[in-house]
Design a protein around this motif. Structure first.
Motif, short mmCIF file in Angstrom:
data_model
loop_
_atom_site.label_atom_id
_atom_site.label_comp_id
_atom_site.label_asym_id
_atom_site.label_seq_id
_atom_site.Cartn_x
_atom_site.Cartn_y
_atom_site.Cartn_z
N CYS A 41 31.60 19.23 -48.45
CA CYS A 41 32.40 18.36 -48.87
C CYS A 41 32.69 18.07 -46.63
O CYS A 41 33.12 16.95 -47.26
N ALA A 112 47.07 7.06 -56.43
CA ALA A 112 45.05 6.37 -57.22
C ALA A 112 45.30 6.68 -58.59
O ALA A 112 44.93 6.23 -59.09
N TRP A 173 35.64 9.35 -61.61
CA TRP A 173 37.19 8.60 -60.81
C TRP A 173 38.75 9.57 -60.77
O TRP A 173 38.92 9.47 -59.55
N ALA A 176 37.44 11.05 -57.52
CA ALA A 176 37.67 10.93 -56.19
C ALA A 176 39.24 10.58 -55.81
O ALA A 176 38.88 10.04 -54.95
N ALA A 177 39.66 10.04 -56.77
CA ALA A 177 41.63 10.48 -56.50
C ALA A 177 41.73 11.30 -55.77
O ALA A 177 42.59 11.56 -54.23
N SER A 179 39.30 13.09 -53.87
CA SER A 179 38.27 13.09 -52.76
C SER A 179 38.89 12.36 -51.68
O SER A 179 39.05 12.64 -50.37
N GLU A 180 39.25 11.16 -51.84
CA GLU A 180 39.58 10.10 -51.12
C GLU A 180 40.72 10.51 -50.29
O GLU A 180 40.79 9.82 -49.28
N ALA A 181 41.37 11.13 -50.49
CA ALA A 181 42.90 11.46 -50.49
C ALA A 181 42.68 12.24 -49.32
O ALA A 181 43.36 13.23 -48.77
#
Length: 205
Positions: A41, A112, A173, A176-177, A179-181
Motif C-alpha cells: 500500500c 466515489a 472501481w 479504487a473508491a 484506495s483513493e480515499a
C-alpha cells in the motif's frame, strides 16, 4: 505527614491520568503519521509498529495501549469507543463503527460510490464489520479493528489467504473508491491476502 499524603495523591493522579487522559495530541494531524499495514500500500513509507499486548485475542476493557498508534487513536477502550461514529456506507444497509479521524476518508468513499452508482456501477455489500477491541488473530499485535480504523466487507466472497492467493469479487472501481480515499486494501498486501479488509493509512497518505 500531610505533605506525604498530598504527594501520594499527586502521584496517583498523574499515573491515572496517563491511562485516562485524552491521548490524541493537538498537533497529531500535522505529524505525518503513516499507518499503512503493508508495503503493498505504501512501499516508499515506513510507519510505526502497532502496539503489542500480553495476550492475543479479545482485549480487556482495562487494556492500555502505547506508542504512536495510541497517541493518535486512543489508549483505552473508552477513548477509542468514544472517538467512533457510525458510518452508513453509501448504497448499502450496512453500518460500521469507525474512528472519527476517518470521517473525511469515508466521505470521499461515499462520494466515489455515489458517482459509480450514477454511472450504473454497483457492488452489493451484504456483510460489514468495523470496530472490534482485539488483536490480530493469533498474535499479540493489536488489530486495526481495535483502533476503529479498518472495515471488513463481504468476508465469504473475499476470504483471508495465508497462501497469498487473491480471491475476490470486488471490481477494480470499488477498490479504487477506497484506495483513493487513503485506505489500504488487503488484496494488495505482499505476503498474504485479505480481500475483505480495508484499513485507513493515515494523513500522510
Amino acid at each position: 505527614m500531610v505533605r506525604s499524603f498530598l504527594l501520594g495523591v499527586l502521584v496517583v493522579a498523574v499515573l491515572s491520568g496517563t491511562a485516562t487522559a485524552t491521548a490524541i495530541p493537538s498537533d497529531a494531524e500535522s505529524a505525518g503519521y503513516n499507518f499503512a499495514e503493508s508495503p503493498g500500500c505504501a512501499p516508499e513509507v515506513a510507519g510505526p509498529s502497532r502496539p503489542e499486548v500480553a495476550r492475543p485475542g479479545a482485549l480487556s476493557a482495562g487494556e492500555v495501549l502505547y506508542g504512536p498508534w495510541a497517541d493518535f487513536f486512543g489508549r483505552t477502550y473508552a477513548q477509542v469507543s468514544g472517538s467512533t461514529f457510525r458510518w452508513a456506507i453509501f448504497g448499502t444497509n450496512e453500518t460500521v463503527r469507525v474512528h472519527e479521524r476517518l470521517r473525511p476518508a469515508t466521505e470521499l468513499v461515499d462520494r466515489a460510490l455515489a458517482e459509480a452508482r450514477a454511472d450504473g456501477r454497483f457492488y452489493r455489500i451484504d456483510t460489514a464489520y468495523g470496530w472490534v477491541w482485539r488483536t490480530v488473530g493469533g498474535a499479540r499485535r493489536i488489530s486495526e479493528h481495535a483502533t476503529a480504523t479498518a472495515v471488513d466487507l463481504n468476508p465469504r466472497r473475499n476470504p483471508y489467504s495465508r497462501r497469498n492467493v487473491l480471491v475476490t469479487d470486488m471490481p477494480a472501481w470499488f477498490v479504487a473508491a477506497f484506495s483513493e480515499a487513503g485506505f489500504c486494501w488487503g488484496g494488495n498486501w505482499i505476503q498474504v491476502k485479505d480481500a475483505m479488509h480495508y484499513s485507513w493509512s493515515g494523513p500522510v497518505l
